[in-house]
Design a protein around this motif. Sequence first.
Motif, PDB file in Angstrom:
ATOM      1  N   TYR A  41      -7.302   4.421  -3.115  1.00 13.75           N
ATOM      2  CA  TYR A  41      -6.606   4.000  -1.908  1.00 13.75           C
ATOM      3  C   TYR A  41      -7.637   3.790  -0.809  1.00 13.75           C
ATOM      4  CZ  TYR A  41      -2.250   5.741  -3.976  1.00 13.75           C
ATOM      5  OH  TYR A  41      -1.162   5.955  -4.793  1.00 13.75           O
ATOM      6  N   MET A  58      -2.531   2.201   9.479  1.00 14.22           N
ATOM      7  CA  MET A  58      -2.039   1.514   8.278  1.00 14.22           C
ATOM      8  C   MET A  58      -1.605   2.467   7.176  1.00 14.22           C
ATOM      9  SD  MET A  58      -2.217  -1.697   8.891  1.00 14.22           S
ATOM     10  CE  MET A  58      -2.121  -2.450   7.275  1.00 14.22           C
ATOM     11  N   GLY A  59      -1.839   3.750   7.328  1.00 17.66           N
ATOM     12  CA  GLY A  59      -1.560   4.656   6.221  1.00 17.66           C
ATOM     13  C   GLY A  59      -2.527   4.382   5.074  1.00 17.66           C
ATOM     14  N   LEU A  60      -2.185   4.850   3.891  1.00 19.09           N
ATOM     15  CA  LEU A  60      -3.017   4.623   2.704  1.00 19.09           C
ATOM     16  C   LEU A  60      -2.433   3.476   1.896  1.00 19.09           C
ATOM     17  CD1 LEU A  60      -3.571   7.735   3.430  1.00 19.09           C
ATOM     18  CD2 LEU A  60      -4.336   7.907   1.068  1.00 19.09           C
ATOM     19  N   GLN A 104      -7.779   3.863   3.559  1.00 15.88           N
ATOM     20  CA  GLN A 104      -7.041   4.279   4.736  1.00 15.88           C
ATOM     21  C   GLN A 104      -7.665   3.648   5.968  1.00 15.88           C
ATOM     22  OE1 GLN A 104      -6.994   8.488   5.662  1.00 15.88           O
ATOM     23  NE2 GLN A 104      -5.265   8.262   7.038  1.00 15.88           N
TER      24      GLN A 104
END
Lengths: 113, 116
Positions: free
Chosen positions: A35, A41-43, A37
């Motif tokens: 992922y 945007m979050g992950l 980050q």
Amino acid sequence: NAGVTQTPKFQVLKTGQSMTLQCAQDMNHEYMSWYRQDPGMGLRLIHYSVGAGITDQGEVPNGYNVSRSTTEDFPLRLLSAAPSQTSVYFCASSYRSAGNTIYFGEGSWLTVV
Amino acid sequence: AQTVTQSQPEMSVQEAETVTLSCTYDTSENNYYLFWYKQPPSRQMILVIRQEAYKQQNATENRFSVNFQKAAKSFSLKISDSQLGDTAMYFCAFMKPGGANSKLTFGKGITLSVRP
């Protein structure tokens, strides 16, 4: 028990350079994933693997390659680094069964200048 | 595709008080999993609590509990007796069963500050 280990923790790259973020887990997990980050945007999922020899794209795969030659390792390759790839990268792993706890590495801070 | 929405970017709570963090999601699936993750300044992702959609009982882990409203597609996290160590960013996440197990869809997160 080391869990999920990511290296390096910090890296500065110049635009156009290539590099590999390493990820290793010692829990014999079938599933591994990467992922990124970004602020606000979050992950977001880049690539994932359901087992050795099997990989697939996630939500934001462009500019990244992965391979899964062993159960333990899942490296993420940046082919030609761009400033837009400046981010914090997390590797994660879990057992196959749905809903199992997902274990995250400590993150790798990458800056592309 | 699933989406997870955390509409509050920041919250603040006094130490020892209770705070509730909101999360809504959108899916056409009937069975799935929901999670809350905590990310302290160290950036480590720490699982706080997990809820299975087919279980009607709300999950609880010590001071942390959820209010899971399946019909409303709402999954809020309640932190009781807030502690300074609860200061962190909190992410709500959705997982569809089957397929790639590690495929989490995250919300954008909420920054929680606990005031002494």
